[in-house]
Design a protein around this motif. Structure first.
Motif, short mmCIF file in Angstrom:
data_model
loop_
_atom_site.label_atom_id
_atom_site.label_comp_id
_atom_site.label_asym_id
_atom_site.label_seq_id
_atom_site.Cartn_x
_atom_site.Cartn_y
_atom_site.Cartn_z
N LEU A 67 14.03 19.56 2.70
CA LEU A 67 14.57 20.40 1.62
C LEU A 67 14.27 21.87 1.89
O LEU A 67 15.15 22.72 1.78
CB LEU A 67 13.99 19.98 0.27
CG LEU A 67 14.55 18.71 -0.35
CD1 LEU A 67 13.61 18.19 -1.43
CD2 LEU A 67 15.94 18.94 -0.89
N ARG A 70 16.30 23.15 4.57
CA ARG A 70 17.72 23.09 4.18
C ARG A 70 18.58 22.36 5.22
O ARG A 70 19.65 22.80 5.60
CB ARG A 70 18.24 24.50 3.89
CG ARG A 70 17.45 25.18 2.80
CD ARG A 70 17.98 26.53 2.40
NE ARG A 70 18.24 27.48 3.46
CZ ARG A 70 17.33 28.31 3.99
NH1 ARG A 70 16.08 28.27 3.56
NH2 ARG A 70 17.67 29.15 4.93
N CYS A 71 18.07 21.22 5.67
CA CYS A 71 18.77 20.39 6.65
C CYS A 71 19.35 19.17 5.94
O CYS A 71 18.62 18.21 5.67
CB CYS A 71 17.80 19.97 7.76
SG CYS A 71 18.54 18.83 8.94
N ASP A 72 20.64 19.21 5.62
CA ASP A 72 21.24 18.11 4.86
C ASP A 72 21.18 16.77 5.60
O ASP A 72 20.96 15.73 4.97
CB ASP A 72 22.68 18.45 4.48
CG ASP A 72 22.76 19.46 3.34
OD1 ASP A 72 21.82 19.52 2.52
OD2 ASP A 72 23.78 20.18 3.26
N GLY A 103 10.44 25.98 -1.39
CA GLY A 103 11.59 26.60 -0.74
C GLY A 103 12.28 27.68 -1.54
O GLY A 103 12.99 28.51 -0.99
N ILE A 106 17.03 29.02 -3.05
CA ILE A 106 18.00 28.74 -2.00
C ILE A 106 18.11 27.23 -1.72
O ILE A 106 19.08 26.76 -1.14
CB ILE A 106 17.69 29.54 -0.72
CG1 ILE A 106 18.92 29.58 0.18
CG2 ILE A 106 16.46 28.98 -0.02
CD1 ILE A 106 18.84 30.63 1.27
N VAL A 107 17.11 26.47 -2.16
CA VAL A 107 17.10 25.02 -1.98
C VAL A 107 18.02 24.32 -2.98
O VAL A 107 18.45 23.19 -2.75
CB VAL A 107 15.65 24.49 -2.10
CG1 VAL A 107 15.59 22.97 -2.17
CG2 VAL A 107 14.80 25.01 -0.95
N HIS A 110 21.04 22.29 -1.85
CA HIS A 110 20.60 21.12 -1.09
C HIS A 110 19.99 20.08 -2.01
O HIS A 110 20.12 18.88 -1.77
CB HIS A 110 19.62 21.55 0.01
CG HIS A 110 20.24 22.54 0.92
ND1 HIS A 110 21.02 22.18 1.99
CD2 HIS A 110 20.24 23.91 0.89
CE1 HIS A 110 21.47 23.27 2.59
NE2 HIS A 110 21.00 24.33 1.95
#
Length: 133
Positions: A67, A70-72, A103, A106-107, A110
């Motif tokens: 998270l 930010r890696c989906d 995070g 910005i998280v 996501h």
């Protein structure tokens, strides 16, 4: 509240597509025979084996990290693994909260996709195993 969110498959493909792509690409990458890549993949796998921390805890840590980064794809993978390890919805929401706090705002996009993916994982589990949510 969760019912108004789009299904994760509406934004990034289905779980079936995700798993098929991941498996195919991992096989293709490893077939290249690069020692560094092979060792890294093995290290990544071993990092989640039980030790001082159990696999469930390690997968939750992986989800928080994913998270924050930010890696989906990573988020999807760790949601699947967390569900397999028996993480409850309450535990998932604690994990999501930690990821959000660490995070920052910005998280949030996501986090939305993570919750949608979790819903998909739970629906699939109910369909495939007859498990009640």
């Amino acid at each position: 509240m969760l019912a108004i969110l789009p299904r994760m498959s509406e934004t990034t493909g289905s779980l079936k597509d995700f798993n098929a792509f991941r498996t195919r690409m991992n096989e293709t990458i490893l077939a290249g025979g690069n020692l560094t890549i092979s060792r890294f993949f093995a290290l990544d796998h071993r990092a989640y084996e039980p030790g001082a921390l159990g696999t469930k805890t390690k997968e939750m840590l992986g989800l928080v990290s994913s998270l924050v980064l930010r890696c989906d794809d990573c988020i999807t993978y760790h949601i699947i693994r967390c569900a397999e390890e028996g993480v409850t919805d309450e535990e998932f929401h604690d994990v999501f909260a930690v990821g959000l706090v660490v995070g920052g705002s910005i998280v949030i996009p996501h986090l939305r996709r993570a919750v949608a993916r979790l819903e998909e994982v739970r629906r699939q589990r109910v369909r495939s195993q007859g498990v009640r949510e």
